[in-house]
Design a protein around this motif. Structure first.
Motif, PDB file in Angstrom:
ATOM      1  N   VAL A 161      68.207  96.217 102.542  1.00  0.00           N
ATOM      2  CA  VAL A 161      69.484  96.399 103.235  1.00  0.00           C
ATOM      3  C   VAL A 161      70.028  97.815 103.080  1.00  0.00           C
ATOM      4  N   LEU A 162      69.483  98.593 102.149  1.00  0.00           N
ATOM      5  CA  LEU A 162      69.959  99.964 101.953  1.00  0.00           C
ATOM      6  C   LEU A 162      69.266 100.954 102.875  1.00  0.00           C
ATOM      7  N   THR A 163      68.362 100.462 103.722  1.00  0.00           N
ATOM      8  CA  THR A 163      67.749 101.300 104.756  1.00  0.00           C
ATOM      9  C   THR A 163      68.016 100.634 106.100  1.00  0.00           C
ATOM     10  N   GLN A 164      68.751 101.323 106.970  1.00  0.00           N
ATOM     11  CA  GLN A 164      69.157 100.736 108.240  1.00  0.00           C
ATOM     12  C   GLN A 164      69.112 101.773 109.355  1.00  0.00           C
ATOM     13  N   PRO A 165      68.791 101.333 110.598  1.00  0.00           N
ATOM     14  CA  PRO A 165      68.929 102.250 111.729  1.00  0.00           C
ATOM     15  C   PRO A 165      70.396 102.575 111.945  1.00  0.00           C
TER      16      PRO A 165
ATOM     17  N   ALA B 140      53.831  95.891 110.582  1.00  0.00           N
ATOM     18  CA  ALA B 140      53.853  96.063 109.128  1.00  0.00           C
ATOM     19  C   ALA B 140      55.193  96.646 108.678  1.00  0.00           C
ATOM     20  N   GLY B 141      55.361  96.771 107.365  1.00  0.00           N
ATOM     21  CA  GLY B 141      56.596  97.300 106.811  1.00  0.00           C
ATOM     22  C   GLY B 141      56.705  98.804 106.981  1.00  0.00           C
ATOM     23  N   PHE B 142      57.943  99.279 107.169  1.00  0.00           N
ATOM     24  CA  PHE B 142      58.193 100.711 107.323  1.00  0.00           C
ATOM     25  C   PHE B 142      58.266 101.391 105.952  1.00  0.00           C
ATOM     26  N   LYS B 143      57.686 102.607 105.904  1.00  0.00           N
ATOM     27  CA  LYS B 143      57.704 103.403 104.680  1.00  0.00           C
ATOM     28  C   LYS B 143      58.186 104.809 104.995  1.00  0.00           C
TER      29      LYS B 143
ATOM     30  N   LEU C  50      69.869 104.670 101.793  1.00  0.00           N
ATOM     31  CA  LEU C  50      70.859 104.762 100.718  1.00  0.00           C
ATOM     32  C   LEU C  50      70.312 104.245  99.392  1.00  0.00           C
ATOM     33  N   ARG C  51      69.008 104.093  99.300  1.00  0.00           N
ATOM     34  CA  ARG C  51      68.414 103.665  98.035  1.00  0.00           C
ATOM     35  C   ARG C  51      68.546 104.772  96.982  1.00  0.00           C
ATOM     36  N   GLU C  52      68.485 104.391  95.721  1.00  0.00           N
ATOM     37  CA  GLU C  52      68.520 105.388  94.657  1.00  0.00           C
ATOM     38  C   GLU C  52      67.248 106.227  94.724  1.00  0.00           C
ATOM     39  N   SER C  53      67.413 107.524  94.575  1.00  0.00           N
ATOM     40  CA  SER C  53      66.279 108.437  94.714  1.00  0.00           C
ATOM     41  C   SER C  53      65.196 108.156  93.679  1.00  0.00           C
ATOM     42  N   SER C  54      65.591 107.735  92.488  1.00  0.00           N
ATOM     43  CA  SER C  54      64.590 107.431  91.453  1.00  0.00           C
ATOM     44  C   SER C  54      63.718 106.260  91.875  1.00  0.00           C
ATOM     45  N   ASP C  55      64.306 105.283  92.573  1.00  0.00           N
ATOM     46  CA  ASP C  55      63.526 104.146  93.067  1.00  0.00           C
ATOM     47  C   ASP C  55      62.567 104.584  94.171  1.00  0.00           C
ATOM     48  N   VAL C  56      63.045 105.482  95.038  1.00  0.00           N
ATOM     49  CA  VAL C  56      62.189 105.999  96.115  1.00  0.00           C
ATOM     50  C   VAL C  56      60.998 106.743  95.523  1.00  0.00           C
ATOM     51  N   VAL C  57      61.258 107.589  94.537  1.00  0.00           N
ATOM     52  CA  VAL C  57      60.178 108.344  93.890  1.00  0.00           C
ATOM     53  C   VAL C  57      59.176 107.394  93.249  1.00  0.00           C
ATOM     54  N   ALA C  58      59.674 106.384  92.536  1.00  0.00           N
ATOM     55  CA  ALA C  58      58.781 105.421  91.884  1.00  0.00           C
ATOM     56  C   ALA C  58      57.912 104.701  92.917  1.00  0.00           C
ATOM     57  N   GLY C  59      58.505 104.360  94.071  1.00  0.00           N
ATOM     58  CA  GLY C  59      57.751 103.687  95.111  1.00  0.00           C
ATOM     59  C   GLY C  59      56.659 104.559  95.700  1.00  0.00           C
TER      60      GLY C  59
ATOM     61  N   ALA D 187      53.028 115.061 100.080  1.00  0.00           N
ATOM     62  CA  ALA D 187      54.084 115.814 100.757  1.00  0.00           C
ATOM     63  C   ALA D 187      55.416 115.077 100.708  1.00  0.00           C
ATOM     64  N   THR D 188      55.390 113.769 100.970  1.00  0.00           N
ATOM     65  CA  THR D 188      56.652 113.032 100.959  1.00  0.00           C
ATOM     66  C   THR D 188      57.159 112.792  99.535  1.00  0.00           C
ATOM     67  N   LEU D 189      56.242 112.644  98.572  1.00  0.00           N
ATOM     68  CA  LEU D 189      56.667 112.531  97.172  1.00  0.00           C
ATOM     69  C   LEU D 189      57.337 113.819  96.718  1.00  0.00           C
ATOM     70  N   ARG D 190      56.796 114.946  97.105  1.00  0.00           N
ATOM     71  CA  ARG D 190      57.391 116.235  96.738  1.00  0.00           C
ATOM     72  C   ARG D 190      58.818 116.342  97.260  1.00  0.00           C
ATOM     73  N   PHE D 191      59.029 115.896  98.517  1.00  0.00           N
ATOM     74  CA  PHE D 191      60.372 115.931  99.100  1.00  0.00           C
ATOM     75  C   PHE D 191      61.343 115.084  98.268  1.00  0.00           C
ATOM     76  N   SER D 192      60.918 113.880  97.898  1.00  0.00           N
ATOM     77  CA  SER D 192      61.823 112.979  97.179  1.00  0.00           C
ATOM     78  C   SER D 192      62.090 113.447  95.755  1.00  0.00           C
ATOM     79  N   VAL D 193      61.092 114.027  95.108  1.00  0.00           N
ATOM     80  CA  VAL D 193      61.314 114.583  93.770  1.00  0.00           C
ATOM     81  C   VAL D 193      62.291 115.757  93.843  1.00  0.00           C
ATOM     82  N   SER D 194      62.138 116.603  94.853  1.00  0.00           N
ATOM     83  CA  SER D 194      63.061 117.730  95.028  1.00  0.00           C
ATOM     84  C   SER D 194      64.470 117.235  95.322  1.00  0.00           C
ATOM     85  N   TYR D 195      64.581 116.173  96.114  1.00  0.00           N
ATOM     86  CA  TYR D 195      65.902 115.613  96.422  1.00  0.00           C
ATOM     87  C   TYR D 195      66.542 115.028  95.168  1.00  0.00           C
TER      88      TYR D 195
END
Length: 287
Positions: free
Chosen positions: A98-102, A152-155, A184-193, A273-281
């Motif tokens: 629910v923290l990711t929405q169009p 499939a699920g969006f990433k 709006l997910r926590e950035s640490s959770d995004v990085v872990a994923g 590439a996308t992990l680098r973006f999220s770690v920088s964020y």
């Protein structure tokens, strides 16, 4: 006396786009079916440009920049677009939560599903940029570019979000559906994923290739836990460089429209590439 209102070309364009999107989204909601949007695709060399919506007031434009493509034509890409119903349970079930929405201002889904007989192939990666004036950019924006295979699920594949008004960019080793979502997910959770996704992809590599990549992922994870951001980014960059150096040799690196390829190197490069973006964020903005 009421002040006169001056509307410049850009504001007028945004108003027309917002009105068109609102009307399409309302119709989609009322009918519970997606509304198809026209697309126009042009190709030059390794770059494809897709204009979504009417030429007078396009809703978005999509730029695809391939490392090395063959058989790239407008028809071989198989691009389509639609306005989605924001209450569509099928779509919502494909999102990470629910923290990711169009955004109601931009409920646009672009599908790139190259026909199997179209002859498209590419090596390593393709850079995808979705650009729209319907959304407003701000520093630390929560808008992200998400990708999913059909059904499939969006990433999150974002590796950059830039102004103009919003330009969400990502790198991928394959296709097919793209959305810009507010995340709006926590950035640490995004990085872990994203670390977990890279581990899962490394687990599919030839056994001789796994230890070096696993070591770089472990180094990244440890550095993030210790908030050693420069070390984390250095490890990610090393992983991406190793995948690029081994592409086409120790690692397969080709995506085929026939769907019988395995783009190992491209997926690792894109994942890094996308992990680098999220770690920088996470470093810059925290959770």
């Amino acid at each position: 006396m009421r002040a006169s209102l001056s509307v410049g070309p850009l504001r007028c364009t945004r108003w027309l786009m917002a009105a068109a999107l609102f009307c399409c989204a309302s119709l989609a909601s009322a009918q519970s079916v997606p509304q198809v949007v026209p697309v126009s695709t042009t190709v030059s060399g390794n770059t494809a440009t897709v204009v979504v919506g009417p030429a007078s007031a396009p809703l978005a434009d999509l730029t695809l920049t391939f490392d090395d493509a063959s058989g790239l034509t407008a028809s071989s890409l198989g691009v389509s677009a639609q306005i989605v119903n924001l209450s569509d349970s099928g779509l919502l079930a494909r999102l990470p939560g629910v923290l990711t929405q169009p955004d109601a201002l931009f409920p646009l889904l672009v599908t790139i599903e190259p026909p199997s007989t179209g002859g498209l192939a590419f090596d390593r990666t393709v850079r995808v940029e979705m650009h729209t004036h319907a959304l407003t950019y701000s520093a630390g924006s929560s808008y992200r570019l998400f990708k999913a295979s059909l059904g499939a699920g969006f990433k999150d594949i974002t590796d950059e979000v830039a102004p103009g008004s919003v330009r969400a960019r990502g790198t991928t080793g394959g296709f097919s559906q793209f959305l810009i979502l507010a995340d709006l997910r926590e950035s640490s959770d995004v990085v872990a994923g994203k670390i977990a996704a890279l581990r899962a992809r490394v687990a599919t590599l030839p056994s001789a290739e796994r230890p070096a990549f696993d070591a770089l992922i472990n180094a990244t994870e440890t550095a993030v836990a210790n908030e050693s951001w420069s070390d984390a980014i250095a490890a990610i960059d090393s992983l991406r460089a190793r995948a690029a150096a081994r592409a086409g040799n120790q690692l397969t690196d080709t995506w085929l429209a026939t769907r019988n390829g395995d783009n190992q190197a491209g997926d690792l490069i894109a994942g890094a590439a996308t992990l680098r973006f999220s770690v920088s964020y996470l470093r810059d903005y925290g959770d």
